[in-house]
Design an enzyme around this catalytic site. Structure first.
Site, PDB file in Angstrom:
ATOM      1  N   GLU A   1     -54.262  10.091 -29.828  1.00  0.00           N
ATOM      2  CA  GLU A   1     -55.474  10.597 -30.218  1.00  0.00           C
ATOM      3  C   GLU A   1     -56.229  11.615 -29.403  1.00  0.00           C
ATOM      4  O   GLU A   1     -55.768  11.678 -28.134  1.00  0.00           O
ATOM      5  CB  GLU A   1     -56.650   9.539 -30.709  1.00  0.00           C
ATOM      6  CG  GLU A   1     -55.934   8.550 -31.802  1.00  0.00           C
ATOM      7  CD  GLU A   1     -56.832   7.537 -32.537  1.00  0.00           C
ATOM      8  OE1 GLU A   1     -57.037   7.368 -33.439  1.00  0.00           O
ATOM      9  OE2 GLU A   1     -58.017   7.162 -31.665  1.00  0.00           O
TER      10      GLU A   1
ATOM     11  N   CYS B   1     -46.790  14.688 -41.123  1.00  0.00           N
ATOM     12  CA  CYS B   1     -45.510  14.244 -40.270  1.00  0.00           C
ATOM     13  C   CYS B   1     -44.585  14.257 -41.359  1.00  0.00           C
ATOM     14  O   CYS B   1     -43.300  14.370 -40.811  1.00  0.00           O
ATOM     15  CB  CYS B   1     -45.914  12.821 -40.010  1.00  0.00           C
ATOM     16  SG  CYS B   1     -46.914  12.669 -38.567  1.00  0.00           S
TER      17      CYS B   1
ATOM     18  N   CYS C   1     -48.066  10.476 -42.515  1.00  0.00           N
ATOM     19  CA  CYS C   1     -48.960  11.226 -43.372  1.00  0.00           C
ATOM     20  C   CYS C   1     -48.355  12.695 -43.831  1.00  0.00           C
ATOM     21  O   CYS C   1     -47.078  12.729 -43.532  1.00  0.00           O
ATOM     22  CB  CYS C   1     -50.086  11.729 -42.253  1.00  0.00           C
ATOM     23  SG  CYS C   1     -49.825  12.921 -41.156  1.00  0.00           S
TER      24      CYS C   1
ATOM     25  N   GLU D   1     -45.139   9.676 -35.249  1.00  0.00           N
ATOM     26  CA  GLU D   1     -44.051  10.473 -35.929  1.00  0.00           C
ATOM     27  C   GLU D   1     -43.933  11.604 -35.054  1.00  0.00           C
ATOM     28  O   GLU D   1     -42.821  12.355 -34.783  1.00  0.00           O
ATOM     29  CB  GLU D   1     -44.184  10.638 -37.382  1.00  0.00           C
ATOM     30  CG  GLU D   1     -44.049   9.481 -38.257  1.00  0.00           C
ATOM     31  CD  GLU D   1     -45.707   9.073 -38.364  1.00  0.00           C
ATOM     32  OE1 GLU D   1     -46.575   9.023 -37.487  1.00  0.00           O
ATOM     33  OE2 GLU D   1     -45.955   8.374 -39.617  1.00  0.00           O
TER      34      GLU D   1
ATOM     35  N   CYS E   1     -49.663  12.209 -34.301  1.00  0.00           N
ATOM     36  CA  CYS E   1     -49.105  10.893 -34.864  1.00  0.00           C
ATOM     37  C   CYS E   1     -48.268  10.263 -34.058  1.00  0.00           C
ATOM     38  O   CYS E   1     -47.371  11.194 -33.418  1.00  0.00           O
ATOM     39  CB  CYS E   1     -48.822  11.115 -36.260  1.00  0.00           C
ATOM     40  SG  CYS E   1     -50.281  11.656 -37.500  1.00  0.00           S
TER      41      CYS E   1
ATOM     42  N   ASN F   1     -49.031   6.980 -31.168  1.00  0.00           N
ATOM     43  CA  ASN F   1     -49.896   7.803 -31.491  1.00  0.00           C
ATOM     44  C   ASN F   1     -50.766   8.293 -30.240  1.00  0.00           C
ATOM     45  O   ASN F   1     -50.853   7.262 -29.588  1.00  0.00           O
ATOM     46  CB  ASN F   1     -50.727   7.492 -32.820  1.00  0.00           C
ATOM     47  CG  ASN F   1     -51.691   6.342 -32.763  1.00  0.00           C
ATOM     48  OD1 ASN F   1     -51.032   5.223 -32.262  1.00  0.00           O
ATOM     49  ND2 ASN F   1     -52.863   6.023 -33.220  1.00  0.00           N
TER      50      ASN F   1
HETATM   51 ZN    ZN Z   1     -48.972  11.790 -39.095  1.00  0.00          ZN
END
Ligand code: ZN
Length: 140
Positions: A51, A96, A93, A62, A60, A49
């Site tokens: 940020e 993703c 999420c 993924e 993310c 990830n």
């Molecule tokens: Zn995600």
């Protein structure tokens, strides 16, 4: 060619995902996430990830993994492991799930941890919209 669940090297995918957590950029949430996948051709891809101060632009693990997939020449994802810094599985999420669908389809196997049955992306994103929907829905 990976063709059956028993062919998926889950311990290795979990290991790669755990290693990828160490490359995460998560100064805001401090939730380190790593993802590792294998394509139908046996290529390993990883992501962490990333940020962002705007929060909404955070990528993310993924998404980072899909970037690695495309960077390595593409292919179809066959299996995926996503873990937090503690090594325990995390579910992709909603965003993703859609991103993964583009590069895997509903059959993508997703690790749930040792001793737990895998889920498929179709389990997590039923009735998905995908590339096959575009030709039938575009206006000439
Ligand atoms: Zn995600």
């Amino acid at each position: 060619m990976v063709s059956a669940t028993s062919d998926v090297p889950w311990p290795h995918l979990r290991h790669l995902a755990r290693e990828a957590t160490h490359l995460a950029y998560a100064p805001y949430s401090h939730v380190l996430v790593g993802a590792a996948g294998i394509t139908t051709e046996g290529t390993f891809v990883v992501g962490s990830n990333i940020e962002n101060a705007s929060y909404g632009l955070t990528l993310c693990a993924e998404c980072s993994l899909v970037s690695d997939l495309v960077r390595q020449g593409g292919g179809r994802l066959r299996a995926l492991a996503v873990v937090a810094g503690d090594g325990e599985p995390l579910a992709p999420c909603g965003r993703c799930r859609q991103v993964l669908y583009e590069h895997a389809g509903p059959a993508l196997e997703i690790d749930q941890g040792d001793g737990r049955a895998t889920l498929t992306l179709g389990d997590l994103l039923p009735h998905a919209f995908g590339p096959d929907d575009l030709p039938t829905r575009s206006t000439p």
